[in-house]
Design a protein around this motif. Structure first.
Motif, mmCIF file in Angstrom:
data_model
loop_
_atom_site.group_PDB
_atom_site.id
_atom_site.type_symbol
_atom_site.label_atom_id
_atom_site.label_comp_id
_atom_site.label_asym_id
_atom_site.label_seq_id
_atom_site.Cartn_x
_atom_site.Cartn_y
_atom_site.Cartn_z
ATOM 1 N N ARG A 84 73.328 81.723 80.586
ATOM 2 C CA ARG A 84 72.981 82.805 81.436
ATOM 3 C C ARG A 84 73.139 84.231 80.597
ATOM 4 N N SER A 85 74.124 84.274 79.808
ATOM 5 C CA SER A 85 74.134 85.598 79.032
ATOM 6 C C SER A 85 74.228 85.053 77.416
ATOM 7 N N ARG A 137 83.230 74.065 67.466
ATOM 8 C CA ARG A 137 82.726 72.720 67.223
ATOM 9 C C ARG A 137 83.957 71.669 67.084
ATOM 10 N N ASP A 138 85.041 72.060 66.318
ATOM 11 C CA ASP A 138 85.918 71.078 65.847
ATOM 12 C C ASP A 138 86.689 70.518 67.028
ATOM 13 N N THR A 139 86.771 71.653 68.334
ATOM 14 C CA THR A 139 87.386 71.333 69.323
ATOM 15 C C THR A 139 86.440 70.914 70.406
ATOM 16 N N GLY A 140 85.097 70.700 70.132
ATOM 17 C CA GLY A 140 84.405 70.199 71.096
ATOM 18 C C GLY A 140 84.049 71.239 72.460
ATOM 19 N N MET A 141 84.516 72.468 72.254
ATOM 20 C CA MET A 141 84.452 73.476 73.399
ATOM 21 C C MET A 141 83.121 73.948 73.612
ATOM 22 N N ARG A 142 82.508 73.543 74.811
ATOM 23 C CA ARG A 142 81.261 74.139 75.027
ATOM 24 C C ARG A 142 81.188 75.430 75.750
ATOM 25 N N LEU A 143 80.413 76.492 75.494
ATOM 26 C CA LEU A 143 80.367 77.554 76.090
ATOM 27 C C LEU A 143 79.356 77.726 77.336
ATOM 28 N N ASN A 144 79.498 78.566 78.318
ATOM 29 C CA ASN A 144 78.291 78.617 79.291
ATOM 30 C C ASN A 144 77.034 79.398 78.586
ATOM 31 N N GLY A 145 77.466 80.493 78.272
ATOM 32 C CA GLY A 145 76.344 81.439 77.640
ATOM 33 C C GLY A 145 76.112 81.064 76.168
ATOM 34 N N GLN A 392 85.979 84.986 76.645
ATOM 35 C CA GLN A 392 85.871 85.778 77.791
ATOM 36 C C GLN A 392 84.750 85.924 78.607
ATOM 37 N N LEU A 393 83.771 86.287 77.272
ATOM 38 C CA LEU A 393 82.185 86.748 77.737
ATOM 39 C C LEU A 393 81.627 85.465 78.089
ATOM 40 N N LEU A 394 81.542 84.489 77.388
ATOM 41 C CA LEU A 394 80.770 83.233 77.618
ATOM 42 C C LEU A 394 81.082 81.858 78.054
ATOM 43 N N GLY A 395 82.705 81.933 78.208
ATOM 44 C CA GLY A 395 83.488 80.651 78.716
ATOM 45 C C GLY A 395 83.019 79.996 79.854
#
Ligand SMILES: [Zn+2]
Length: 395
Positions: A84-85, A137-145, A392-395
Motif C-alpha cells: 500500500r505504500s 531477511r535474517d529475522t524473516g520480518m515481512r513488511l506491509n509496504g 514505523q512507515l511500512l510495518g
C-alpha cells in the motif's frame, strides 16, 4: 507494536558484514566521470553491479536502468504484504574526484573509522541500507509496504540519475537519502545557480583607449551592481531552516595583453538559492541589478550565459511521515529528539519525485577532502535509525 519488532530485528544487524560491504564498495573506484566517458576509475557501472548483486542475494527484486551508457541506476524492491505504500532508501554510487588524494583507495580502518574516497559520501549509507535489508531477511520480518533500495549515478555532477528517477513517475511515497549529516534530520537545503556574466566592448591599441570600449571597465559596473546584494539578501525574510540566500563572484577573466583594450570580460558568479527561488527568479534579479548599474551607457553590452551549475533547493514539510519517523527513531534509540535542520550542500532529494529527507552517517566536513572517513559506530547507528523508520512507515 513497532517497538518490540524493532528490538528483535536490530539485534540481527550484522555490523561486521556491513563494514565489509562498505570496504568492498570503497574499493570500487566510482569517481564521477564528469564530461568523460565511463572508463577505468569511473566505475559507476561496477558499483551498480555490486549493489545489484548484494540486493539480489538478499532476495530483492532487482532492476537496473541505464541513464547514460555505462551509467545505470539500481533498484531493489522488497515486496510488502499489502504494497500500500513504498519507502525508498536512496544513495548515489559515484564519488568526488581523487586528485591530490593518493590514499583514496588505500582503505584503512583505525580507531573505529574507515578511511577512503566515498567512505562518508556516501557508500556508508549504502552499506547501512544493506545491513537493514539483511537484518529483515535474517529475522524473516515481512513488511506491509514496499521497501526500495536505490543506487543513483551522477550525483556529483549533473544529477542525471535522480532526474531520470523523477521523470519516470512517482516511484515511492517517501524517501531517505543518507548523505552525511552525522545522522541529523534535514528536510531542506539550499540550491545553487552559477552562471557567467559577460561584458563585451571593442578592442583598441592602448595608446588610443578612447577608440575602444574596455570590457573590464564595463565589468566594473557589473561588480558594483552587486556590491550590496548580500546585504539585501540578508535583509529578506529567512527560510526557517535554510536562512538566507548568498551571492559570490568567484572567477574573473578579461583581457589578452596589457597594451590592448580588452573586448571581452567574463565573471562567473555563484548564487545559493532558497526554497521558492528559481533559475528564472535569480536571472531576473541579476538583469535588474545590471541594467540599473549600466543605465545611461549606450555602449554597455552584456549577457548572462546558461547556468554553469544548477541545483534545485529541497524543502519538504517537517510534518512528512518520513521526517517524523526518523525523529521518533532518534528518540527511541538515543533518547533525544534531534529536531530538524538544513543540509548544507545540494543533493538528489529535490529531483526524486516524492518527499525525500536527508539523514546519514559521516560528516560533510570529511566529504570531498583528501582525508575522507566515516565513524563506523555512526554507520551502525544509521542502520538502526533506518530500520526503525522502515518498521514505523511500512510495518
Ligand atoms: Zn554525496
Amino acid at each position: 507494536m513497532a517497538g518490540d519488532r524493532f528490538e528483535d530485528v536490530q539485534k540481527a544487524i550484522d555490523r561486521e558484514w556491513m563494514f565489509r560491504s562498505l570496504r568492498e564498495m570503497i574499493l570500487i573506484r566510482s569517481e564521477n566521470p564528469f564530461d568523460d566517458a565511463p572508463a577505468e576509475g569511473y566505475r559507476e557501472t561496477e558499483m551498480a553491479g555490486y549493489l545489484a548483486g548484494q540486493l539480489s542475494t538478499l532476495g530483492l527484486e532487482v532492476e537496473t536502468r541505464e541513464v547514460r551508457p555505462g551509467r545505470p541506476n539500481v533498484f531493489g524492491r522488497l515486496k510488502g504484504k499489502q504494497g500500500r505504500s513504498a519507502l525508498m532508501l536512496a544513495g548515489h554510487m559515484d564519488t568526488a574526484r581523487t586528485t591530490g588524494y593518493p590514499e583514496a583507495y588505500d582503505v584503512k580502518e583505525t580507531n573505529g573509522r574507515m578511511y577512503g574516497r566515498g567512505a562518508c559520501d556516501m557508500k556508508a549509507a549504502l552499506a547501512a541500507y544493506l545491513g537493514v535489508v539483511r537484518a529483515l531477511r535474517d529475522t524473516g520480518m515481512r513488511l506491509n509496504g514496499d521497501l526500495i533500495v536505490c543506487g543513483i549515478v551522477d550525483e556529483e555532477y549533473q544529477m542525471l540519475g535522480s532526474k531520470a528517477i523523477g521523470q519516470a513517475g512517482r516511484m515511492a511515497d517517501q524517501g531517505i537519502i543518507g548523505e552525511p549529516t552525522h545522522l541529523n534530520v534535514c528536510p531542506a537545503n539550499k540550491g545553487r545557480v552559477s552562471t557567467k556574466i559577460i561584458t563585451r566592448g571593442r578592442a583598441a591599441h592602448s595608446s588610443v583607449p578612447e577608440k575602444g570600449i574596455n570590457a573590464i571597465d564595463q565589468m566594473a559596473k557589473v561588480i558594483r551592481a552587486f556590491g550590496d546584494y548580500n546585504r539585501e539578501l540578508l535583509g529578506r525574510t529567512p527560510h526557517p531552516l535554510c536562512g538566507h540566500g548568498r551571492f559570490t563572484p568567484g572567477v574573473i577573466h578579461g583581457g589578452v595583453q596589457v597594451n590592448m583594450v580588452p573586448d571581452v570580460c567574463e565573471l562567473e558568479v555563484d548564487r545559493r538559492t532558497l526554497p521558492g527561488e528559481s533559475r528564472e527568479s535569480v536571472y531576473a534579479e541579476f538583469h535588474e541589478r545590471i541594467r540599473r548599474a549600466a543605465e545611461g551607457d549606450p555602449d554597455f553590452v552584456y549577457e548572462i550565459t546558461a547556468p554553469t551549475w544548477l541545483i534545485a533547493p529541497n524543502d519538504i514539510s517537517p510534518e512528512e511521515p518520513v521526517v517524523t519517523a526518523l525523529r521518533a527513531a532518534h528518540q527511541r534509540i538515543f533518547g533525544k529528539d534531534p529536531g530538524v535542520e538544513a543540509f548544507v550542500a545540494g543533493s538528489d532529494a529535490p529531483y526524486m519525485g516524492f518527499p525525500t529527507v536527508i539523514c546519514g552517517p559521516g560528516g560533510i566536513a570529511q566529504a570531498h577532502t583528501t582525508c575522507e572517513f566515516v565513524d563506523l559506530q555512526e554507520v551502525a547507528d544509521a542502520a538502526r535509525l533506518y530500520l526503525h523508520a522502515v518498521l514505523q512507515l511500512l510495518g
